[in-house]
Design a protein around this motif. Structure first.
Motif, PDB file in Angstrom:
ATOM      1  N   GLY A 355      49.165  48.889  35.855  1.00 44.65           N
ATOM      2  CA  GLY A 355      49.469  47.478  35.665  1.00 44.65           C
ATOM      3  C   GLY A 355      49.050  46.593  36.824  1.00 44.65           C
ATOM      4  O   GLY A 355      49.696  45.584  37.098  1.00 44.65           O
ATOM      5  N   PHE A 356      47.949  46.944  37.494  1.00 41.76           N
ATOM      6  CA  PHE A 356      47.481  46.156  38.634  1.00 41.76           C
ATOM      7  C   PHE A 356      46.815  44.862  38.173  1.00 41.76           C
ATOM      8  O   PHE A 356      46.193  44.816  37.112  1.00 41.76           O
ATOM      9  N   ASN A 357      46.920  43.842  39.011  1.00 41.44           N
ATOM     10  CA  ASN A 357      46.235  42.574  38.793  1.00 41.44           C
ATOM     11  C   ASN A 357      45.067  42.468  39.761  1.00 41.44           C
ATOM     12  O   ASN A 357      45.241  42.613  40.969  1.00 41.44           O
ATOM     13  N   VAL A 358      43.877  42.201  39.245  1.00 37.84           N
ATOM     14  CA  VAL A 358      42.690  42.003  40.069  1.00 37.84           C
ATOM     15  C   VAL A 358      42.545  40.516  40.357  1.00 37.84           C
ATOM     16  O   VAL A 358      42.744  39.680  39.467  1.00 37.84           O
ATOM     17  N   GLN A 359      42.223  40.181  41.593  1.00 43.33           N
ATOM     18  CA  GLN A 359      42.089  38.775  41.978  1.00 43.33           C
ATOM     19  C   GLN A 359      40.658  38.493  42.415  1.00 43.33           C
ATOM     20  O   GLN A 359      40.126  39.161  43.296  1.00 43.33           O
ATOM     21  N   LEU A 360      40.026  37.495  41.777  1.00 41.80           N
ATOM     22  CA  LEU A 360      38.643  37.142  42.076  1.00 41.80           C
ATOM     23  C   LEU A 360      38.552  35.641  42.356  1.00 41.80           C
ATOM     24  O   LEU A 360      38.690  34.822  41.454  1.00 41.80           O
ATOM     25  N   PRO A 361      38.310  35.250  43.611  1.00 41.22           N
ATOM     26  CA  PRO A 361      38.146  33.824  43.918  1.00 41.22           C
ATOM     27  C   PRO A 361      36.725  33.359  43.636  1.00 41.22           C
ATOM     28  O   PRO A 361      35.754  34.041  43.966  1.00 41.22           O
TER      29      PRO A 361
END
Length: 519
Positions: A355-361
């Motif tokens: 259930g990880f959230n990936v963060q992409l700016p």
């Protein structure tokens, strides 16, 4: 409650305390003082019972009174026996649950897979004195490894002050410590040395010892890509380079200018945020490389051009113009996307399970093309997507809302393509593999510690290089918020939790039963 009832309850408690004092001495606290105190207190309670129930005890020979006393003693013994049995069972089974938020007492999936894949037994020798502050923490780490794979991992501790020959062998000075991890038996067994390791370092050491050969990973340069070694005060990929080395890769820079082909020893190519166009000969070399079964990880950035559009289109990947934005799934800025929308690809399966959230700016998105100009035999699929509320903003400096004509809906942020190359004339590998990621800044040193992104990148490397065992979750950078207790404090805690509290509860229950029995 009458005085006789109170003393009857005291007698029940006293019998429990007296009979359980050996349990306190040998199983729970090991404290002579606590065991003696329980025995004295229990004897005093029993004496109070005897003094107030002399006549009742004198009639103990009568049938009714004798049965009552016998049943009371028998009940106390049964209760105490159950308590002893539960404590012995708990001691032997020693079941543990990790309830910490960061799971600091559980091995990471990568560690478990690494231990399961060991072909020869691994041994850890810790040259650490028992008085060292990290001795207990290191011993606990080794114990978890051994319990996970008792046939594949064992360990030993040696005080270097008592073994000067070992200290001299590893050139240890007074006060220094070292851990030697070896594979196989004998003095000639492959080994590596570590400072006092955390789980990540110990697992990486096992991976390196078990590797048959390191794959060379070339990072292309000459077009403004992020460097492996950052300049003073600049951004770079030194943390990624160290991670690659730990997992058995050999990262090196490569400039294709003047080359007709990619070196034959390339296990993988990485394009990390090129900001200038590749020349036609360089693009031709890349096209030939993938045509022969090469492997490529491509990271792009917003507002950049690298001249690789047609080359990527051969493999069904078209880079969208503009910046991906999402009004709901972001970290406070619509251009900083946070996503847990995964495709069905192997790269992100471990992340999805956790259930990880990936963060992409400021990420770019891709359009996947499955027909038209792409090469025959190409298969392309999404790996990571945005939410269905996203859009591609063509003017991010002027507008933060979707406009007419802009691409809207669920966007592909990471894509993977493959193509069978077994029939290639100068085949390198049986299958060409390409992973395209719409953001390169997640590779930079300040961002590398973000666990979900780090695993996404390393899993992409594992998939592209055909190393399925490296598609996993690595040990996180854990913030261990632990409470240090002395041995006396631990004994007291064990006494309260496994002795005093259970006996109190059982004593109360026994007292209630006796009171009701007396009515």
């Amino acid at each position: 409650m009458r005085a006789t009832h109170v003393t009857r309850v005291l007698g029940a408690f006293g019998l429990l305390l007296l009979l359980s004092s050996p349990l306190t001495l040998f199983l729970t606290s090991g404290s002579v003082a606590l065991a003696g105190g329980k025995a004295v207190l229990g004897a005093a309670m029993l004496a109070a019972y005897v003094l107030t129930h002399r006549q009742e005890l004198g009639r103990a020979g009568t049938r009714r009174t004798g049965r009552f006393l016998a049943s009371s003693v028998l009940t106390t013994l049964v209760v105490l026996g159950v308590l002893v049995a539960l404590n012995v069972l708990a001691f032997r089974k020693n079941q543990r649950w990790d309830l910490t938020r960061e799971r600091i007492f559980s091995l990471a999936p990568q560690t478990v897979q690494t231990l399961a894949g060991l072909k020869e037994k691994a041994h850890a020798l810790a040259l650490v004195p028992p008085t060292h502050p990290s001795y207990g923490e290191l011993e606990e780490l080794f114990r978890r490894y051994h319990e996970a794979a008792p046939e594949a991992f064992d360990y030993a501790f040696v005080d270097p002050r008592r073994e000067p020959s070992l200290a001299a062998k590893y050139q240890l000075k007074d006060g220094q410590t070292l851990v030697v991890v070896s594979r196989g038996e004998g003095d000639a067994a492959p080994h590596t040395t570590l400072p006092l390791p955390a789980e990540q370092e110990l697992t990486n050491a096992l991976l390196q010892l078990g590797a048959t050969g390191a794959q060379k990973v070339y990072f292309l340069e000459g077009h403004g890509e992020w460097p492996l070694e950052p300049p003073a005060g600049g951004d770079g990929l030194s943390e990624l380079r160290r991670q690659l080395q730990r997992e058995g890769y050999r990262p090196e820079p490569l400039n294709l200018l003047g080359r007709k082909e990619v070196p034959r020893d390339a296990g993988l190519l990485v394009i990390a945020g090129a900001k200038q166009d590749y020349t036609a000969p360089e693009v031709a070399a890349l096209r030939t490389y993938l045509g022969e079964g090469g492997r490529l990880l491509y990271f792009t950035d917003a507002n950049t051009e690298d001249g690789l559009g047609l080359f990527l289109a051969d493999y069904g990947v078209q880079v969208d113009e503009g910046v991906a934005a999402d009004p709901r799934f972001n970290s406070g800025n619509p251009f900083v996307l946070v996503s847990n929308f995964y495709g069905k690809h192997a790269i992100t399966r471990p992340l999805q399970e956790r259930g990880f959230n990936v963060q992409l700016p400021t990420a770019r998105s891709f359009t996947l093309v499955r027909e038209g100009f792409l090469l025959p035999g190409v298969t392309v699929e999404p790996v990571l997507l945005s939410s269905p509320y996203a859009w591609v903003e063509s003017r991010p400096l002027e507008d933060t809302t979707p406009s007419s004509g802009e691409k809207m809906g669920q966007l592909t942020l990471v894509a993977a393509a493959s193509r069978d190359t077994r029939a290639a004339e100068h085949k390198r590998f049986d299958e060409a593999r390409l992973v395209a990621v719409g953001e390169s800044e997640l590779l930079l040193d300040p961002n590398w510690r973000y666990e979900a992104n780090r695993n996404l990148v390393m899993n992409a490397l594992g998939w592209a290089s055909h190393q399925v065992e490296k598609i996993t979750l690595r040990p996180p950078d854990r913030e261990t918020s632990t409470l240090e207790l002395s041995e006396d404090q631990m004994r007291t805690l064990r006494f309260v939790s496994t002795d005093l509290l259970p006996l109190s509860l059982l004593g109360v229950g026994l007292a209630v039963w006796l009171s009701r029995r007396n009515r």
